[in-house]
Design an enzyme around this catalytic site. Structure first.
Site, short mmCIF file in Angstrom:
data_model
loop_
_atom_site.label_atom_id
_atom_site.label_comp_id
_atom_site.label_asym_id
_atom_site.label_seq_id
_atom_site.Cartn_x
_atom_site.Cartn_y
_atom_site.Cartn_z
N GLY B 12 182.93 50.96 21.89
CA GLY B 12 182.15 50.10 22.78
C GLY B 12 182.62 48.66 22.70
O GLY B 12 182.82 48.12 21.61
N GLY B 14 181.06 45.89 24.31
CA GLY B 14 180.08 44.88 24.73
C GLY B 14 179.94 43.85 23.61
O GLY B 14 180.81 43.74 22.74
N LEU B 15 178.85 43.12 23.62
CA LEU B 15 178.70 42.03 22.65
C LEU B 15 178.76 42.54 21.21
O LEU B 15 179.41 41.92 20.36
CB LEU B 15 177.38 41.30 22.88
CG LEU B 15 177.34 40.44 24.13
CD1 LEU B 15 175.95 39.83 24.31
CD2 LEU B 15 178.39 39.33 24.07
N SER B 252 166.27 37.63 36.26
CA SER B 252 166.05 37.16 34.90
C SER B 252 164.70 36.50 34.65
O SER B 252 164.15 35.82 35.51
CB SER B 252 167.15 36.16 34.58
OG SER B 252 166.89 35.53 33.37
N ARG B 299 157.29 40.77 28.03
CA ARG B 299 157.58 41.68 29.15
C ARG B 299 156.62 42.85 29.26
O ARG B 299 156.28 43.26 30.37
CB ARG B 299 159.01 42.18 29.01
CG ARG B 299 159.99 41.05 29.20
CD ARG B 299 161.40 41.45 28.90
NE ARG B 299 162.28 40.32 29.19
CZ ARG B 299 163.59 40.32 28.99
NH1 ARG B 299 164.18 41.39 28.49
NH2 ARG B 299 164.31 39.27 29.29
N GLU B 404 172.33 47.50 21.10
CA GLU B 404 171.18 48.22 21.66
C GLU B 404 171.09 49.65 21.14
O GLU B 404 170.02 50.25 21.10
CB GLU B 404 171.23 48.23 23.19
CG GLU B 404 169.93 48.74 23.83
CD GLU B 404 169.92 48.70 25.35
OE1 GLU B 404 170.75 47.99 25.94
OE2 GLU B 404 169.06 49.39 25.94
N ARG B 414 160.80 44.13 23.03
CA ARG B 414 161.75 43.06 22.76
C ARG B 414 161.39 41.80 23.53
O ARG B 414 160.99 41.88 24.69
CB ARG B 414 163.16 43.51 23.16
CG ARG B 414 164.21 42.44 22.99
CD ARG B 414 165.59 42.98 23.22
NE ARG B 414 165.86 43.34 24.60
CZ ARG B 414 166.06 42.48 25.60
NH1 ARG B 414 165.99 41.19 25.38
NH2 ARG B 414 166.32 42.92 26.82
N SER B 419 168.03 39.99 22.81
CA SER B 419 168.99 41.10 22.72
C SER B 419 170.41 40.59 22.55
O SER B 419 171.19 41.16 21.80
CB SER B 419 168.91 42.01 23.94
OG SER B 419 169.21 41.29 25.10
#
Lengths: 249, 646
Positions: B12, B14-15, B252, B299, B404, B414, B419
């Protein structure tokens, strides 16, 4: 009259070097559809307009909101991302073709690794000492930041190269995206420490001197990156660098 | 003795995967980086609003300790506290690092980093690069990894998919099996350790804000191989996204951080142009119901409020499941500079300009708080021992998880902009520990008998041959849509046991029909269909973890809400009363008259519920399904208490 169907005419190719062919699909109309949702519908029912069952069309995509650059293709002759290509504002039938300036992998998938290789050639990174915490980054004005941000949104999608008359399947021209990245890294106070190396990288064969100044790159950039400004600036900078080299070397 | 050469596989880009790769390279250890696509196109690019770190540049008195408290409270106290605390204390260093790497963070007039508000906190703690922060962070890390690639430390295998770990007789991970998505062949790679940084499973739902690669397939594969999966039932529903056919595009939280207001017309029949509706006819329900946090409640709270307004009170705009997210009162140049990316997305997909017309939005599946169970080692002082090989290791030795795909930082819900922080934090944290793990191994990857890898490859070759022979009646993509619709209908914002039971039956039905799939394309070259069928199999099993976890958890916590088990917090309840109650309990039985009417009974209900349910859900693969058990949460630093944001 309400619209009942969406027609897609798709250029297909089973593998590199294989003979391309066309498939036409007719799908039930759905509001707010885009080219990706149509291709997904074909996966769920891979039957052409004349009733032939075929393999699902292959294409690349990921984010579906025009930040990853993956789903770039030719849509009704124009290079763009398929996710933001909304069916309601496209002419019917929608004609899909793979990008023509990169080798076709299969159907609408192409190999854009050349763009990533170019980022290596220009040292497209900031030479940090390491990832440990050695304090704040350089302080610099918001105005410069805004300029840099406009350039840093480049998704390496390849639209500018597809449109560029100078960039071909077989030559080594780097193209607008790469030149603009040189400008981006040179704009950063730490990045500027390696400014000359990056300029030298675009002064070789395939570099900035080969740009024919057609200016179409900037018209097709989905992120409205000021590519022609970048080209002009890197052009000036490399000329200066050339003179410097003549005097000093 | 010559030092043996270490090798680590990161799955992976991603970040989390990129930061893990970068960190491991700094130890001069070679990394094979496996990714579906060029890493620059990973799902992390979709993150928009920003990344949290309590640097307190605005004199608000923010600190990493307050960030820690906001995060555990936001997660309804389900996260292990020393981990969250350590992450929040590392936040400022992470931001400084990303800044040094050239991320175009917005800046103050003096040229320092600017910060903005986000949900679930009262402080300006979110650093941002316009509204494409995730993209900018991925690019900066991608660039550093490219630098290590040039130096020969990183070998990228892009267009490759992880299928499973190579696990030896002692249960230790010795490498990975990957599938070349172009050539179609399958091969095994030997390594001392494997890091899964494969993101979340948003594709379990028919529509979400997630990218198409977010199938959770790698995590499910690890689960099938014996790794524990934790807190699967906690799935974040983001309050604000643009409705769509193929994807729900995120708007966002930073839109609200920059002053965006959520409202609906007070009269459901009010069909006036929204700009013509006067203030008094608008119902700003988040601001009215939560005066302290207003539009920036967490959220889970915001999504439930929108759900309530639309479905229970029938106040959706034009009778549709939509509410207004209004930025029209803000100057267009501010929106362009600080929110440009999302304004652009909204314009492109709807043809409308958010600076002139209120956006129409609705909640969407967004983020999995749950994921692979991973370990950690505290330093004995409420923080983490950064050198421990246990950090981020799954229950399979040598198999790690970051980002994640792990489970431990966000509890039951979260907070926005946490994240990006947890992805980079876990990526960086893994570095020293995994290298030390490799050093401690009894034998290196090159000493493992090749028969182990041959066998692993053979098993997957057989599996794919079997998939290609599938010649039934079901279309795998259509079946995926059905699975996704099932979860979208029944395992969302409001959950009921009856529907969750139906979901489990539905999943059984889909699993039965899975056997009748037709592999639509059996060619070798660049053929996504067999790969997708394998992913679908994994998604069926992950869905079961989520639905079963949700069914068994009879309470309300964070994103997991079952009205039947609502503890009905009294209106004027102050969470400190509960702390007072706990204190007073030491001195004798609590007295009704010490508290406002109904409060004591509520606190006793709350306490009993915590006793029963404040624990981590663990799913383990047994007899073709998840066996659910529970583990204690590390609550050593802050006393859990009722959440409140009014």
């Amino acid at each position: 009259m309400t619209r009942e169907t969406i027609a897609l005419k798709i250029k297909r190719q089973d593998a590199p070097g294989a003979k391309p062919y066309w498939n036409v699909f007719k799908l039930p109309y759905l509001p707010h559809a885009n080219v990706i949702s149509c291709l997904q519908e074909i996966q769920r029912n891979p039957v052409t307009a004349d009733g032939k069952t075929v393999t699902p069309v292959t294409w690349d995509c990921n984010c579906l909101e025009e930040v990853c650059g993956s789903c770039t293709m030719l849509i009704n002759g124009r290079v763009r991302q398929a996710c933001t290509a909304l069916v309601d504002i496209l002419e019917d039938p929608i004609v899909l073709k793979p990008m023509s300036k990169f080798p076709v992998v299969r159907d609408l998938q192409v190999d854009r690794s050349r763009m990533f290789e170019n980022l290596k050639k220009i040292k497209g990174w900031i030479e940090i000492d390491g990832s440990y915490d050695i304090g704040e980054g350089p302080v610099f004005p918001e105005k410069i930041r805004e300029k840099a941000y406009a350039l840093s949104q480049c998704m390496t999608c390849g639209c500018c190269l597809e449109a560029c008359p100078q960039f071909t399947l077989t030559n080594d021209f780097m193209g607008a995206a790469t030149f603009s990245q040189v400008r981006y890294f040179n704009l950063h106070p730490t990045g500027a420490m390696n400014k000359e190396e990056r300029l030298e990288a675009v002064m070789k064969s395939g570099g900035i001197a080969d740009c024919g100044n057609a200016q179409v790159c900037v018209e097709v950039c989905p992120k409205k990156i000021p590519l022609t400004e970048s080209i002009a600036e890197i052009g000036r900078e490399t000329t200066l660098q050339l003179l410097k080299n003549l005097v000093l070397k | 003795m010559p030092k043996r050469e270490k090798k680590i596989i990161v799955i992976g880009g991603g970040l989390a995967g990129l930061s893990a790769t970068m960190k491991i390279c700094e130890f001069k250890v070679k990394v094979t980086l496996v990714s579906f696509q060029p890493v620059k196109r990973s799902h992390s690019v979709c993150a928009q609003g920003g990344i949290n770190a309590a640097i307190d540049t605005k004199g608000e008195g923010d600190s990493p300790e307050i960030h820690f408290y906001d995060t555990v409270k936001g997660g309804d106290f389900l996260a292990h506290q020393p981990l969250v605390r350590d992450m929040c204390h590392q936040g400022p260093a992470i931001i400084r690092l990303m800044d040094r790497m050239g991320v175009a963070f917005n800046r103050t007039p003096e040229g320092h980093l600017d910060f903005r508000r986000f949900g679930g906190t009262l402080y300006s703690r979110t650093a941002f690069a316009g509204a494409t922060t995730g993209q900018q962070l991925v690019y900066a890390l991608d660039e550093q990894v490219r630098r290590h690639e040039r130096d020969g430390l990183v070998q990228k295998l892009e267009w490759h998919e992880y299928l499973g770990a190579v696990v030896d007789g002692a249960g230790v991970c010795r490498g990975a099996v990957v599938h070349d998505l172009r050539a179609g062949n399958i091969f095994a790679i030997a390594a001392d350790a494997v890091v899964l940084a494969t993101g979340g499973p948003g594709q379990l739902y028919a529509r979400s804000t997630n990218s198409t690669v977010c199938t959770g397939s790698a995590a499910a594969s690890a689960y099938h191989q014996g790794a524990k999966y934790a807190n699967g039932e906690f799935f974040q529903i983001h309050p604000t996204a643009i409705p769509g056919q193929d994807k729900l595009r995120l708007m966002s939280e930073s839109a609200r951080g920059e002053g965006g207001r959520i409202w609906v017309p007070r009269d459901p029949g009010d069909n006036r142009d929204p700009l013509k509706i006067p203030e008094e006819d608008r119902y700003y329900f988040l601001e009215e119901n939560h005066p302290l946090f207003g539009n920036l409640v967490p959220r889970d709270v915001a999504s439930r409020e929108i759900y309530d307004v639309v479905y229970n009170r029938k106040l959706g705009v034009g009778g549709q499941p939509m509410v207004y997210l209004d930025l029209t009162h803000q100057p267009p140049e501010l929106l362009e500079r600080r929110l440009g990316g999302i304004i652009d997305i909204y314009r492109k997909f709807t043809g409308q300009d958010p600076s002139r017309v209120p956006m129409k939005i609705f909640p969407a599946v967004h983020y999995s708080m749950g994921g692979l169970w991973v370990d950690y080692e505290g330093d004995g002082h409420g923080m983490i021992d950064h050198k421990s090989p246990r950090n981020q290791m799954t229950s399979i030795p040598g198999l790690y998880a970051a980002g994640e795909v792990d489970y431990q930082y966000h509890g039951a819900n979260r907070l926005g902009a946490n994240s990006l922080l947890s992805c980079i934090y876990t990526g960086l944290l893994i570095g020293p520990g995994v290298v030390r793990y490799c050093d401690n191994l009894d034998k290196g990857h090159d000493a493992v008998p090749s028969s182990l890898f041959d066998q692993a490859k053979k098993n997957w070759d057989n599996r794919f041959a079997e998939i290609k022979r599938m010649n039934g009646r079901e279309n795998p993509y259509a079946l995926h849509r059905e699975l996704g619709d099932l979860l979208l209908t029944n395992v969302l914002i409001v959950r009921e046991n009856k529907k969750l039971l139906e979901t489990l039956d539905g999943i059984d039905g889909i699993e039965a029909r899975f056997k009748d799939i037709k592999c639509l394309d059996t060619s070798d070259w660049s053929n996504p269909t067999p790969s997708f069928i394998n992913q679908l199999y994994n998604m069926v099993h992950l869905s079961r973890i989520i639905a079963k976890g949700a069914l068994l958890r009879d309470e309300c916590r964070g994103a997991h809400y079952k009205p039947e088990f609502d503890l009905n917090q009294p209106d004027r309840f102050d969470p400190h009363e509960f702390i007072d109650y706990l204190e007073k309990k030491h001195y004798g039985p609590p007295r009704e008259e010490d508290y406002p009417p109904g409060h004591l009974a509520y606190m006793q209900r709350f306490e009993a519920n915590e006793e029963e349910w404040l624990k981590t859900t663990i799913a383990q693969y047994k007899n073709n399904g998840p066996e659910i058990s529970y583990e204690a949460v590390d609550l050593s630093l802050v006393t859990p208490r009722p959440r409140k944001y009014d």
